[in-house]
Design an enzyme around this catalytic site. Structure first.
Site, PDB file in Angstrom:
ATOM      1  N   GLY A  13     -18.925   7.846   0.201  1.00 55.97           N
ATOM      2  CA  GLY A  13     -18.084   6.647   0.298  1.00 55.97           C
ATOM      3  C   GLY A  13     -16.801   6.982   1.045  1.00 55.97           C
ATOM      4  N   VAL A  17     -10.619   4.616  -1.064  1.00 59.39           N
ATOM      5  CA  VAL A  17     -10.398   5.679  -2.035  1.00 59.39           C
ATOM      6  C   VAL A  17     -10.939   7.013  -1.514  1.00 59.39           C
ATOM      7  CG1 VAL A  17     -11.080   6.530  -4.313  1.00 59.39           C
ATOM      8  CG2 VAL A  17     -10.244   4.222  -4.042  1.00 59.39           C
ATOM      9  N   ARG A  43     -17.766   2.763  10.370  1.00 60.28           N
ATOM     10  CA  ARG A  43     -16.650   3.323   9.595  1.00 60.28           C
ATOM     11  C   ARG A  43     -16.491   4.823   9.887  1.00 60.28           C
ATOM     12  NH1 ARG A  43     -15.253   1.125   3.494  1.00 60.28           N
ATOM     13  NH2 ARG A  43     -13.359   0.181   4.266  1.00 60.28           N
ATOM     14  N   THR A  95     -17.782  -0.874  -6.068  1.00 60.22           N
ATOM     15  CA  THR A  95     -18.428  -1.428  -7.270  1.00 60.22           C
ATOM     16  C   THR A  95     -17.909  -2.858  -7.477  1.00 60.22           C
ATOM     17  OG1 THR A  95     -16.638  -0.393  -8.537  1.00 60.22           O
ATOM     18  CG2 THR A  95     -18.726   0.793  -8.470  1.00 60.22           C
ATOM     19  N   PHE A 166      -6.135   6.426  -9.415  1.00 59.97           N
ATOM     20  CA  PHE A 166      -5.053   5.490  -9.757  1.00 59.97           C
ATOM     21  C   PHE A 166      -4.163   5.153  -8.565  1.00 59.97           C
ATOM     22  CE2 PHE A 166      -6.163   7.636 -13.742  1.00 59.97           C
ATOM     23  CZ  PHE A 166      -6.421   6.528 -14.554  1.00 59.97           C
ATOM     24  N   LYS A 271       7.611  -8.015 -10.767  1.00 57.22           N
ATOM     25  CA  LYS A 271       8.000  -8.874  -9.656  1.00 57.22           C
ATOM     26  C   LYS A 271       7.118 -10.120  -9.694  1.00 57.22           C
ATOM     27  CE  LYS A 271      10.732  -8.819  -6.022  1.00 57.22           C
ATOM     28  NZ  LYS A 271      12.168  -8.864  -6.316  1.00 57.22           N
ATOM     29  N   CYS A 280      -9.010  -4.638  -6.834  1.00 52.51           N
ATOM     30  CA  CYS A 280      -9.187  -3.988  -8.143  1.00 52.51           C
ATOM     31  C   CYS A 280      -8.850  -4.840  -9.357  1.00 52.51           C
ATOM     32  CB  CYS A 280      -8.355  -2.721  -8.189  1.00 52.51           C
ATOM     33  SG  CYS A 280      -8.955  -1.476  -7.043  1.00 52.51           S
ATOM     34  N   LYS A 283     -11.287  -7.693 -10.446  1.00 52.81           N
ATOM     35  CA  LYS A 283     -12.616  -7.104 -10.680  1.00 52.81           C
ATOM     36  C   LYS A 283     -12.627  -6.279 -11.967  1.00 52.81           C
ATOM     37  CE  LYS A 283     -13.530  -3.289  -8.147  1.00 52.81           C
ATOM     38  NZ  LYS A 283     -13.732  -2.120  -9.008  1.00 52.81           N
TER      39      LYS A 283
HETATM   40  N1  LIG Z   1      -9.115   0.408  -3.192  1.00 52.93           N
HETATM   41  C1  LIG Z   1      -8.356   0.977  -4.104  1.00 52.93           C
HETATM   42  O1  LIG Z   1      -7.139   0.977  -4.000  1.00 52.93           O
HETATM   43  C2  LIG Z   1      -8.984   1.634  -5.308  1.00 52.93           C
HETATM   44  C3  LIG Z   1      -8.165   2.409  -6.142  1.00 52.93           C
HETATM   45  C4  LIG Z   1      -8.748   3.032  -7.249  1.00 52.93           C
HETATM   46  C5  LIG Z   1     -10.106   2.899  -7.501  1.00 52.93           C
HETATM   47  N2  LIG Z   1     -10.875   2.139  -6.667  1.00 52.93           N
HETATM   48  C6  LIG Z   1     -12.310   2.090  -6.930  1.00 52.93           C
HETATM   49  O2  LIG Z   1     -12.940   3.033  -6.041  1.00 52.93           O
HETATM   50  C7  LIG Z   1     -14.238   2.569  -5.615  1.00 52.93           C
HETATM   51  C8  LIG Z   1     -14.272   2.493  -4.100  1.00 52.93           C
HETATM   52  O3  LIG Z   1     -13.328   1.529  -3.664  1.00 52.93           O
HETATM   53  P1  LIG Z   1     -12.921   1.397  -2.132  1.00 52.93           P
HETATM   54  O4  LIG Z   1     -11.797   0.442  -2.077  1.00 52.93           O
HETATM   55  O5  LIG Z   1     -12.786   2.757  -1.535  1.00 52.93           O
HETATM   56  O6  LIG Z   1     -14.245   0.711  -1.543  1.00 52.93           O
HETATM   57  P2  LIG Z   1     -14.649   0.582  -0.006  1.00 52.93           P
HETATM   58  O7  LIG Z   1     -15.537  -0.595   0.093  1.00 52.93           O
HETATM   59  O8  LIG Z   1     -13.436   0.666   0.859  1.00 52.93           O
HETATM   60  O9  LIG Z   1     -15.495   1.928   0.284  1.00 52.93           O
HETATM   61  C9  LIG Z   1     -16.717   2.208  -0.301  1.00 52.93           C
HETATM   62  C10 LIG Z   1     -17.620   2.850   0.752  1.00 52.93           C
HETATM   63  O10 LIG Z   1     -18.817   3.301   0.111  1.00 52.93           O
HETATM   64  C11 LIG Z   1     -19.893   3.182   1.038  1.00 52.93           C
HETATM   65  N3  LIG Z   1     -21.164   3.212   0.307  1.00 52.93           N
HETATM   66  C12 LIG Z   1     -21.648   2.303  -0.585  1.00 52.93           C
HETATM   67  N4  LIG Z   1     -22.829   2.715  -1.072  1.00 52.93           N
HETATM   68  C13 LIG Z   1     -23.120   3.915  -0.478  1.00 52.93           C
HETATM   69  C14 LIG Z   1     -24.187   4.838  -0.589  1.00 52.93           C
HETATM   70  N5  LIG Z   1     -25.193   4.610  -1.436  1.00 52.93           N
HETATM   71  N6  LIG Z   1     -24.159   5.955   0.180  1.00 52.93           N
HETATM   72  C15 LIG Z   1     -23.124   6.194   1.025  1.00 52.93           C
HETATM   73  N7  LIG Z   1     -22.071   5.352   1.163  1.00 52.93           N
HETATM   74  C16 LIG Z   1     -22.054   4.224   0.409  1.00 52.93           C
HETATM   75  C17 LIG Z   1     -19.613   1.864   1.734  1.00 52.93           C
HETATM   76  O11 LIG Z   1     -20.272   1.796   2.988  1.00 52.93           O
HETATM   77  C18 LIG Z   1     -18.067   1.904   1.863  1.00 52.93           C
HETATM   78  O12 LIG Z   1     -17.651   2.413   3.129  1.00 52.93           O
HETATM   79  C19 LIG Z   1     -14.413   1.218  -6.317  1.00 52.93           C
HETATM   80  O13 LIG Z   1     -15.133   1.439  -7.501  1.00 52.93           O
HETATM   81  C20 LIG Z   1     -12.986   0.776  -6.632  1.00 52.93           C
HETATM   82  O14 LIG Z   1     -12.927  -0.058  -7.748  1.00 52.93           O
HETATM   83  C21 LIG Z   1     -10.348   1.517  -5.576  1.00 52.93           C
HETATM   84  O1  LIG Z   2       5.360  -6.510  -9.771  1.00 59.77           O
HETATM   85  C1  LIG Z   2       4.339  -6.735  -9.088  1.00 59.77           C
HETATM   86  C2  LIG Z   2       3.476  -5.709  -8.631  1.00 59.77           C
HETATM   87  C3  LIG Z   2       2.339  -6.054  -7.888  1.00 59.77           C
HETATM   88  N1  LIG Z   2       2.085  -7.366  -7.606  1.00 59.77           N
HETATM   89  C4  LIG Z   2       0.860  -7.713  -6.850  1.00 59.77           C
HETATM   90  O2  LIG Z   2      -0.253  -7.114  -7.488  1.00 59.77           O
HETATM   91  C5  LIG Z   2      -1.264  -6.807  -6.534  1.00 59.77           C
HETATM   92  C6  LIG Z   2      -1.723  -5.372  -6.682  1.00 59.77           C
HETATM   93  O3  LIG Z   2      -0.695  -4.494  -6.272  1.00 59.77           O
HETATM   94  P1  LIG Z   2      -0.724  -2.916  -6.483  1.00 59.77           P
HETATM   95  O4  LIG Z   2      -1.075  -2.621  -7.879  1.00 59.77           O
HETATM   96  O5  LIG Z   2       0.531  -2.374  -5.973  1.00 59.77           O
HETATM   97  O6  LIG Z   2      -1.885  -2.470  -5.459  1.00 59.77           O
HETATM   98  P2  LIG Z   2      -3.409  -2.011  -5.673  1.00 59.77           P
HETATM   99  O7  LIG Z   2      -3.766  -1.213  -4.469  1.00 59.77           O
HETATM  100  O8  LIG Z   2      -4.252  -3.175  -6.029  1.00 59.77           O
HETATM  101  O9  LIG Z   2      -3.375  -0.953  -6.900  1.00 59.77           O
HETATM  102  C7  LIG Z   2      -3.827  -1.286  -8.205  1.00 59.77           C
HETATM  103  O10 LIG Z   2      -5.232  -1.170  -8.282  1.00 59.77           O
HETATM  104  C8  LIG Z   2      -5.735   0.153  -7.930  1.00 59.77           C
HETATM  105  C9  LIG Z   2      -7.241   0.059  -7.918  1.00 59.77           C
HETATM  106  O11 LIG Z   2      -7.821   0.226  -9.146  1.00 59.77           O
HETATM  107  C10 LIG Z   2      -5.178   1.152  -8.930  1.00 59.77           C
HETATM  108  O12 LIG Z   2      -5.674   2.444  -8.620  1.00 59.77           O
HETATM  109  C11 LIG Z   2      -3.654   1.127  -8.888  1.00 59.77           C
HETATM  110  O13 LIG Z   2      -3.128   2.032  -9.865  1.00 59.77           O
HETATM  111  C12 LIG Z   2      -3.171  -0.290  -9.178  1.00 59.77           C
HETATM  112  O14 LIG Z   2      -1.757  -0.370  -9.042  1.00 59.77           O
HETATM  113  C13 LIG Z   2      -0.665  -7.120  -5.157  1.00 59.77           C
HETATM  114  O15 LIG Z   2      -1.118  -8.384  -4.726  1.00 59.77           O
HETATM  115  C14 LIG Z   2       0.837  -7.149  -5.426  1.00 59.77           C
HETATM  116  O16 LIG Z   2       1.526  -7.974  -4.525  1.00 59.77           O
HETATM  117  C15 LIG Z   2       2.932  -8.376  -8.049  1.00 59.77           C
HETATM  118  O17 LIG Z   2       2.685  -9.549  -7.817  1.00 59.77           O
HETATM  119  N2  LIG Z   2       4.045  -8.033  -8.784  1.00 59.77           N
END
Ligand SMILES: NC(=O)c1ccc[n+]([C@@H]2O[C@H](COP(=O)([O-])OP(=O)(O)OC[C@H]3O[C@@H](n4cnc5c(N)ncnc54)[C@H](O)[C@@H]3O)[C@@H](O)[C@H]2O)c1
Ligand SMILES: O=c1ccn([C@@H]2O[C@H](COP(=O)(O)OP(=O)(O)O[C@H]3O[C@H](CO)[C@@H](O)[C@H](O)[C@H]3O)[C@@H](O)[C@H]2O)c(=O)[nH]1
Length: 451
Positions: A13, A17, A43, A95, A166, A271, A280, A283
């Site tokens: 992936g 992340v 990608r 997911t 996180f 805020k 996130c 979901k």
């Molecule tokens: N985006 C965030 O800020 C954030 C932060 C913390 C946790 N997470 C969690 O991390 C996970 C990934 O999130 P993301 O935002 O990076 O998603 P994303 O959609 O940006 O990336 C996921 C990647 O996985 C690839 N993929 C899917 N199935 C596959 C497979 N079987 N083999 C190989 N590649 C495969 C997809 O093509 C995609 O490029 C999610 O569970 C999400 O909830 C996201």
């Molecule tokens: O005081 C606040 C803080 C945030 N937001 C909004 O909340 C959303 C989420 O913001 P933020 O949490 O900063 O970004 P994410 O990348 O979604 O990160 C969250 O979701 C990730 C995915 O799970 C976690 O890893 C992080 O810890 C968690 O902060 C955005 O629309 C922000 O504008 C507000 O409206 N008010």
């Protein structure tokens, strides 16, 4: 047996992340070879692009990739080779919320996790530590273990760890350099604890040991959902109060500041806004709601669902406020929407409040100009089409224009009275006064005192 000292990591992936997380591991651990694999060719091509046009925008990321790529950091579509060569594998696939079938609208779709797990089982000829990095429902590690063990080859053992991420988008690199905590969950067996030590050894290259928390597998999985639910709950709480402020003349920034000085509450995440977005929060809360329902804990499910309901209400309420202030109709009126991504410093548009807002403006037949320097036009059209499946792209493009700059929204060219609606409280008192002096009527969320 002593814990394995990890030298070869594969991450399945290459998204928001997997990309930043494993790029930072490569930077901080030059002795480890890190290969990030993905099925999505375009990608991977972008991660490998000669001019570093990376597939995601994240401050500081390009610099990390420039330092490590082709040294000890590799991007590839060869998932099978990535798996075979690795000692430790991060599963960092998406997911999303299920759209159809059992649990549609709330349960997490674990299809990508299962596919990746089956591939690991099929391709592995040596033992592996498999790390759940994706956000998953509590006890997913058990399903992964069952699949791996049912399909493993002789002399091949799998240890499963939970290591939720996180980081927040827009500050991912800073968060990864200096995390509040790294959480590792493992089975409390000798093998599970050894695997945990191995992963701890990777992070220990730059994270102080007191910031690395080790817990049981199920606690680790649940902590990720709990942390996001509680962060989002704070935003819904402050947004609920913002409506009271607007009706009473109180000022939400003053209330949030005063509330946040209580050391038990703290100042962050208070805020008020047009609503939280991002891939996130919604979901993961819905995931928790589904888990609670599955456990017949209906009151618990209802409690957490309230956080999402309040967010939906806040988004709709902001759109309705615009209509009301513009004398009850926005038909044919031109509205500039500055910012399309779900927050600053990212190009990610998943669940952005701007999408709901523009959809609502369109249904009132307003003319919308969108400006966001981080979001490609095609992404905007795709999101708006998904939000209004019954409208054709042609119809949407009759009402919405994507602007190359924010200039077209300047006061002189606007019908009077000209309004600014601040849905993110970016304007403090000084900026509000400056805008008012130009002639704008300024309306901010959570303030009854428009000027
Ligand atoms: N985006 C965030 O800020 C954030 C932060 C913390 C946790 N997470 C969690 O991390 C996970 C990934 O999130 P993301 O935002 O990076 O998603 P994303 O959609 O940006 O990336 C996921 C990647 O996985 C690839 N993929 C899917 N199935 C596959 C497979 N079987 N083999 C190989 N590649 C495969 C997809 O093509 C995609 O490029 C999610 O569970 C999400 O909830 C996201
Ligand atoms: O005081 C606040 C803080 C945030 N937001 C909004 O909340 C959303 C989420 O913001 P933020 O949490 O900063 O970004 P994410 O990348 O979604 O990160 C969250 O979701 C990730 C995915 O799970 C976690 O890893 C992080 O810890 C968690 O902060 C955005 O629309 C922000 O504008 C507000 O409206 N008010």
């Amino acid at each position: 047996m002593a814990p394995t000292k990890v030298t070869k990591i594969c991450c399945i992936g290459a998204g928001y992340v997997g990309g930043p997380t494993c790029a930072v591991i490569a930077l901080k651990c030059p002795h480890i070879t890190v290969t990030i694999v993905d099925l999505n060719q375009s990608r991977i091509d972008a991660w490998n692009s000669p001019d570093f046009q990376l597939p995601i925008f994240e401050p500081g990321l390009e610099d990390v990739v420039r330092q490590c790529r082709d040294r000890n950091l590799f991007f590839s579509t060869d998932v099978d080779k990535g798996i075979r060569d690795a000692e430790l594998i991060f599963v960092s696939v998406n997911t999303p919320t299920k759209k159809t079938g059992v649990g549609a609208g709330s349960a997490a779709d674990l299809n990508n996790v299962e596919r990746a797990t089956r591939r690991i089982a099929a391709m592995s000829t040596t033992s592996k530590i498999v790390v759940e990095k994706s956000t998953v429902p509590c006890r997913t590690a058990e399903s992964m273990r069952t699949i791996l063990e049912a399909n493993s080859k002789p002399n091949c053992r799998f240890d499963i760890l939970s290591n939720p991420e996180f980081l927040a988008e827009g500050t991912a690199i800073a968060d990864l350099y200096n995390p509040d905590r790294v959480l590792i969950g493992s089975l409390q067996t000798p093998e599970g604890l050894d695997a945990c030590e191995s992963l701890k050894g990777v992070y220990a290259n730059w994270v102080p040991s007191e910031h690395i928390l080790t817990v049981g597998l199920w606690s680790s999985e649940l902590t990720k959902l709990a942390a996001n639910a509680m962060l989002a709950q704070r935003i819904s709480s402050i947004n609920a109060l913002s409506a009271i402020c607007e009706a009473t003349g109180a000022n939400i920034d003053e209330v949030a500041h005063a509330v946040g000085t209580d050391s038990r509450l703290g100042p962050k995440f208070l805020k008020a806004s047009v609503g939280f977005g991002g891939s996130c929060f919604q979901k993961d809360i819905l995931n928790l709601v589904y888990l609670s329902e599955s456990l017949h804990l209906n009151e618990v499910a209802k409690y957490w669902r309230g956080v999402v309901d309040m967010n939906e209400w806040q988004k709709r309420r902001f759109g309705q406020k615009v209509v009301k202030e513009l004398f009850g109709t926005i038909t044919g009126k031109r509205i500039a929407v500055l910012g399309f991504a779900f927050k600053a410093d990212t190009g990610d548009t998943r669940e952005s409040a701007a999408i709901t807002l523009i959809r609502d403006f369109q249904s009132e037949r307003a003319l919308v100009n969108v400006y966001d320097p981080q979001v490609p036009q095609e992404q905007i059209w795709q999101d708006l089409q998904e939000a209004s499946p019954s409208s054709s792209l042609d119809t949407i493009q009759k009402h919405v224009t994507v602007s190359p700059s924010a200039i077209s929204a300047l006061y002189k060219s606007m019908n009077k009275p000209a309004f600014v609606f601040d849905g993110r409280l970016v304007f403090g008192n000084t900026e509000r006064e400056r805008l008012a002096n130009i002639g704008f009527k300024v309306i901010s969320i959570g303030r009854g005192d428009s000027i």
